[in-house]
Design an enzyme around this catalytic site. Structure first.
Site, PDB file in Angstrom:
ATOM      1  N   THR A  25       0.913  -1.136   0.000  1.00  0.00           N
ATOM      2  CA  THR A  25       0.000   0.000   0.000  1.00  0.00           C
ATOM      3  C   THR A  25       0.949   1.181   0.000  1.00  0.00           C
ATOM      4  O   THR A  25       2.113   1.012   0.360  1.00  0.00           O
ATOM      5  CB  THR A  25      -0.819  -0.007   1.311  1.00  0.00           C
ATOM      6  OG1 THR A  25      -1.639  -1.172   1.337  1.00  0.00           O
ATOM      7  CG2 THR A  25      -1.714   1.200   1.461  1.00  0.00           C
TER       8      THR A  25
ATOM      9  N   ARG B   6     -14.229  -7.592  -2.383  1.00  0.00           N
ATOM     10  CA  ARG B   6     -13.524  -7.443  -1.105  1.00  0.00           C
ATOM     11  C   ARG B   6     -13.164  -5.954  -0.892  1.00  0.00           C
ATOM     12  O   ARG B   6     -12.761  -5.268  -1.818  1.00  0.00           O
ATOM     13  CB  ARG B   6     -12.254  -8.290  -1.144  1.00  0.00           C
ATOM     14  CG  ARG B   6     -11.421  -8.249   0.143  1.00  0.00           C
ATOM     15  CD  ARG B   6     -10.127  -7.534  -0.072  1.00  0.00           C
ATOM     16  NE  ARG B   6      -9.300  -7.505   1.130  1.00  0.00           N
ATOM     17  CZ  ARG B   6      -8.240  -6.719   1.268  1.00  0.00           C
ATOM     18  NH1 ARG B   6      -7.864  -5.933   0.287  1.00  0.00           N
ATOM     19  NH2 ARG B   6      -7.560  -6.726   2.385  1.00  0.00           N
ATOM     20  N   VAL B   7     -13.358  -5.491   0.346  1.00  0.00           N
ATOM     21  CA  VAL B   7     -13.098  -4.071   0.646  1.00  0.00           C
ATOM     22  C   VAL B   7     -11.777  -3.949   1.412  1.00  0.00           C
ATOM     23  O   VAL B   7     -11.571  -4.606   2.436  1.00  0.00           O
ATOM     24  CB  VAL B   7     -14.264  -3.468   1.465  1.00  0.00           C
ATOM     25  CG1 VAL B   7     -13.927  -2.060   1.938  1.00  0.00           C
ATOM     26  CG2 VAL B   7     -15.534  -3.439   0.606  1.00  0.00           C
ATOM     27  N   SER B   8     -10.900  -3.099   0.896  1.00  0.00           N
ATOM     28  CA  SER B   8      -9.598  -2.855   1.537  1.00  0.00           C
ATOM     29  C   SER B   8      -9.754  -1.876   2.700  1.00  0.00           C
ATOM     30  O   SER B   8     -10.643  -1.030   2.704  1.00  0.00           O
ATOM     31  CB  SER B   8      -8.664  -2.251   0.489  1.00  0.00           C
ATOM     32  OG  SER B   8      -7.573  -1.638   1.106  1.00  0.00           O
ATOM     33  N   ASP B   9      -8.822  -1.943   3.639  1.00  0.00           N
ATOM     34  CA  ASP B   9      -8.801  -0.958   4.744  1.00  0.00           C
ATOM     35  C   ASP B   9      -8.431   0.446   4.269  1.00  0.00           C
ATOM     36  O   ASP B   9      -8.710   1.434   4.951  1.00  0.00           O
ATOM     37  CB  ASP B   9      -7.750  -1.380   5.790  1.00  0.00           C
ATOM     38  CG  ASP B   9      -6.342  -1.353   5.179  1.00  0.00           C
ATOM     39  OD1 ASP B   9      -6.058  -2.206   4.313  1.00  0.00           O
ATOM     40  OD2 ASP B   9      -5.562  -0.456   5.524  1.00  0.00           O
TER      41      ASP B   9
ATOM     42  N   THR C 100      -0.440   0.261   6.355  1.00  0.00           N
ATOM     43  CA  THR C 100      -0.246  -0.745   5.315  1.00  0.00           C
ATOM     44  C   THR C 100      -0.285  -2.113   5.973  1.00  0.00           C
ATOM     45  O   THR C 100      -0.164  -2.223   7.189  1.00  0.00           O
ATOM     46  CB  THR C 100       1.092  -0.524   4.575  1.00  0.00           C
ATOM     47  OG1 THR C 100       1.224  -1.520   3.555  1.00  0.00           O
ATOM     48  CG2 THR C 100       2.295  -0.610   5.495  1.00  0.00           C
ATOM     49  N   GLY C 101      -0.445  -3.156   5.149  1.00  0.00           N
ATOM     50  CA  GLY C 101      -0.494  -4.506   5.705  1.00  0.00           C
ATOM     51  C   GLY C 101      -1.747  -5.225   5.254  1.00  0.00           C
ATOM     52  O   GLY C 101      -2.329  -4.895   4.216  1.00  0.00           O
ATOM     53  N   VAL C 102      -2.159  -6.209   6.026  1.00  0.00           N
ATOM     54  CA  VAL C 102      -3.334  -7.014   5.665  1.00  0.00           C
ATOM     55  C   VAL C 102      -4.593  -6.252   6.085  1.00  0.00           C
ATOM     56  O   VAL C 102      -4.822  -6.001   7.272  1.00  0.00           O
ATOM     57  CB  VAL C 102      -3.264  -8.396   6.342  1.00  0.00           C
ATOM     58  CG1 VAL C 102      -4.533  -9.196   6.061  1.00  0.00           C
ATOM     59  CG2 VAL C 102      -2.029  -9.150   5.852  1.00  0.00           C
ATOM     60  N   GLY C 103      -5.397  -5.894   5.088  1.00  0.00           N
ATOM     61  CA  GLY C 103      -6.551  -5.035   5.335  1.00  0.00           C
ATOM     62  C   GLY C 103      -7.485  -5.551   6.406  1.00  0.00           C
ATOM     63  O   GLY C 103      -7.983  -4.790   7.250  1.00  0.00           O
TER      64      GLY C 103
END
Ligand code: GLY
Length: 282
Positions: A156, A184-187, A205-208
């Site tokens: 990200t 799928r919705v990202s953070d 950043t990272g796993v949403g």
């Protein structure tokens, strides 16, 4: 107030990132953070975070804009948001397709009542506002998609800034996880991944899914607003993230101009400058 800016370019994968790519990313971050600091001298924090993120989106080394990862059905869908600490306005686009700079579409939405748009609505809004068709796919991402190796590339991009008036802002943009289910919705286009007030601005950043579960950016900012020091707010929030082995990193600036960063796993790449010295990690 001394203007300051910090940017990030997601995570390096220690197992799959070559030294050549690491060096290229570090150089790109250094160039972009220094350009952004020059820009910040003549612009507000909110204008500056959009500027920085659009430069990061244009660099195909990062997973946002050009070079975004491909979803399970073979399409690229991108998400981006910004938040102005002064007005408390948040705007974002979720799963937008075929535009050059998702963050610029989110910026455009700041002037509207409906400020977070998803999928087709976001694409239609972009076209109605003269964002031309643009294919962000690069051959390397298609190759990774065909080899099903995108899951190794967690990335990200983001920027937080404080301007000379002490105004704070945050912006974040992503091509997602790679191979995710359509829809799928990202953070990155939620306040969990990108949040700012008068007290503090954070980009993650990272796993949403982990970032949303931890409400990462929102919690850090709220803790600072409630009186915690920035470092303590990070440590408490990342301790909660670790309780479920969440995978994330974040950058921040508070209203005193304190800069901070933390990541749960090795290793997030980020850079900051106050115009005197530039630091690039990792
Ligand atoms: N943090 C980017 C994503 O999980 O979509």
């Amino acid at each position: 107030m001394q203007e300051k800016v910090i940017i990030h370019g997601g995570f390096f994968s220690e197992s799959s990132t070559t030294n050549e790519v690491k060096v290229a990313k570090q150089k790109a971050l250094k160039d972009i953070v220094e350009k952004t600091h020059e820009y910040l001298k003549m612009h507000t924090a909110i204008e500056t975070v959009v500027y920085a993120v659009s430069l990061l989106e244009d660099c195909d080394l990062f997973n946002a804009g050009l070079g975004s990862q491909i979803q399970s059905d073979g399409k690229i869908r991108m998400s981006a948001s910004l938040m102005d600490g002064v007005s408390k306005k948040f705007a974002g686009v979720i799963n937008i397709e075929n535009v050059k700079n998702p963050i610029r579409v989110a910026e455009k939405l700041m002037a509207y009542d409906d400020r977070v748009l998803g999928g087709e609505g976001a694409i239609n809004f972009a076209r109605a506002n003269n964002f031309q068709f643009y294919n962000p796919e690069i051959p390397q991402r298609r190759l990774e998609y065909e080899q099903k190796s995108a899951s190794k590339r967690i990335g990200t991009v983001g920027c937080v800034a404080i301007d000379k008036e002490g105004r704070l802002a945050a912006a974040t943009s992503t091509g997602g996880k790679g191979f995710e289910m359509p829809g799928r919705v990202s953070d990155s286009a939620t306040p969990a991944g990108n949040y700012a007030t008068n007290d503090c601005a954070v980009s993650c950043t990272g796993v949403g899914e982990d970032i949303v579960s931890a409400a990462l950016a929102t919690k850090i900012v709220t803790r600072v607003s409630d009186g915690m020091m920035l470092q303590q707010a990070f440590e408490k929030t990342f301790k909660e993230l670790a309780e479920f082995d969440g995978f994330a990193g974040a950058i921040a600036i508070d209203k005193k101009g304190t800069i901070y960063h933390l990541d749960s796993h090795p290793s997030m790449v980020y850079a900051y400058t106050d115009g005197i010295e530039t630091f690039v990690f990792k």
